[in-house]
Design a protein around this motif. Structure first.
Motif, PDB file in Angstrom:
ATOM      1  N   UNK A   1      -1.109 -11.907 -10.258  1.00 14.84           N
ATOM      2  CA  UNK A   1      -0.259 -12.511  -9.043  1.00 14.84           C
ATOM      3  C   UNK A   1       0.269 -11.257  -8.149  1.00 14.84           C
ATOM      4  N   UNK A   2       0.953 -11.711  -7.353  1.00 17.87           N
ATOM      5  CA  UNK A   2       1.368 -10.490  -6.382  1.00 17.87           C
ATOM      6  C   UNK A   2       2.569  -9.889  -7.194  1.00 17.87           C
ATOM      7  N   UNK A   3       3.316 -10.283  -8.088  1.00 18.84           N
ATOM      8  CA  UNK A   3       4.179  -9.443  -8.607  1.00 18.84           C
ATOM      9  C   UNK A   3       3.573  -8.352  -9.695  1.00 18.84           C
ATOM     10  N   UNK A   4       2.320  -8.890 -10.131  1.00 14.79           N
ATOM     11  CA  UNK A   4       1.629  -7.695 -11.249  1.00 14.79           C
ATOM     12  C   UNK A   4       1.284  -6.737 -10.150  1.00 14.79           C
ATOM     13  N   UNK A   5       0.583  -7.024  -9.103  1.00 19.56           N
ATOM     14  CA  UNK A   5       0.024  -6.185  -8.159  1.00 19.56           C
ATOM     15  C   UNK A   5       1.028  -5.370  -7.617  1.00 19.56           C
TER      16      UNK A   5
ATOM     17  N   UNK B   1       4.145  -4.519  -9.204  1.00 20.94           N
ATOM     18  CA  UNK B   1       4.640  -3.841 -10.253  1.00 20.94           C
ATOM     19  C   UNK B   1       3.487  -2.780 -10.444  1.00 20.94           C
ATOM     20  N   UNK B   2       2.026  -2.854 -10.161  1.00 19.62           N
ATOM     21  CA  UNK B   2       1.193  -1.790 -10.153  1.00 19.62           C
ATOM     22  C   UNK B   2       1.208  -0.662  -9.061  1.00 19.62           C
ATOM     23  N   UNK B   3       1.477  -0.931  -7.936  1.00 20.64           N
ATOM     24  CA  UNK B   3       1.839  -0.139  -6.932  1.00 20.64           C
ATOM     25  C   UNK B   3       3.178   0.581  -7.227  1.00 20.64           C
ATOM     26  N   UNK B   4       4.188   0.019  -7.654  1.00 23.65           N
ATOM     27  CA  UNK B   4       5.606   0.606  -7.991  1.00 23.65           C
ATOM     28  C   UNK B   4       5.395   1.856  -8.608  1.00 23.65           C
ATOM     29  N   UNK B   5       4.333   1.776  -9.353  1.00 20.99           N
ATOM     30  CA  UNK B   5       4.239   2.904 -10.518  1.00 20.99           C
ATOM     31  C   UNK B   5       3.812   4.201  -9.678  1.00 20.99           C
ATOM     32  N   UNK B   6       3.570   4.244  -8.605  1.00 18.36           N
ATOM     33  CA  UNK B   6       3.333   5.414  -7.933  1.00 18.36           C
ATOM     34  C   UNK B   6       4.210   6.091  -7.250  1.00 18.36           C
ATOM     35  N   UNK B   7       5.379   5.576  -7.355  1.00 19.29           N
ATOM     36  CA  UNK B   7       6.584   6.027  -6.652  1.00 19.29           C
ATOM     37  C   UNK B   7       7.846   6.555  -7.517  1.00 19.29           C
TER      38      UNK B   7
ATOM     39  N   UNK C   1       2.944  -1.042   2.126  1.00 18.08           N
ATOM     40  CA  UNK C   1       3.713  -2.214   1.907  1.00 18.08           C
ATOM     41  C   UNK C   1       4.860  -2.094   0.767  1.00 18.08           C
ATOM     42  N   UNK C   2       4.356  -1.573  -0.438  1.00 13.27           N
ATOM     43  CA  UNK C   2       5.148  -1.672  -1.580  1.00 13.27           C
ATOM     44  C   UNK C   2       6.439  -0.590  -1.354  1.00 13.27           C
TER      45      UNK C   2
END
Length: 72
Positions: free
Chosen positions: A1-5, A7-13, A62-63
């Motif tokens: 869902x949205x939270x998993x997505x 979490x995925x994009x948070x890893x880039x920062x 957005x993240x």
């Protein structure tokens, strides 16, 4: 869902990068300050992060915006 997505994009920062943008955002919450921060976020992502599609790019922007707005 949205939270998993999310979490995925948070890893880039890196936390230091998020804190830098958060300090900038906290120092100028005006409309123009917000626009400048968004331009800086977009520029940072374009220059420093490898992404595969426009969708990834927009999700990364957005993240980062959400991470900056969160008060942990």
């Amino acid at each position: 869902g949205d939270s998993r997505l999310f979490d995925h994009y948070c890893k880039f920062f890196d936390k230091n990068v998020v804190e830098k943008f958060r300090r900038q955002h906290n120092s100028d919450k005006s409309f123009n300050g917000h626009r400048a921060m968004m331009r800086d976020i977009e520029s940072y992502i374009q220059e420093n992060i490898k992404y595969d599609s426009k969708s990834d790019y927009y999700n990364l922007v957005d993240t980062m915006k959400k991470l900056v707005d969160y008060n942990f």
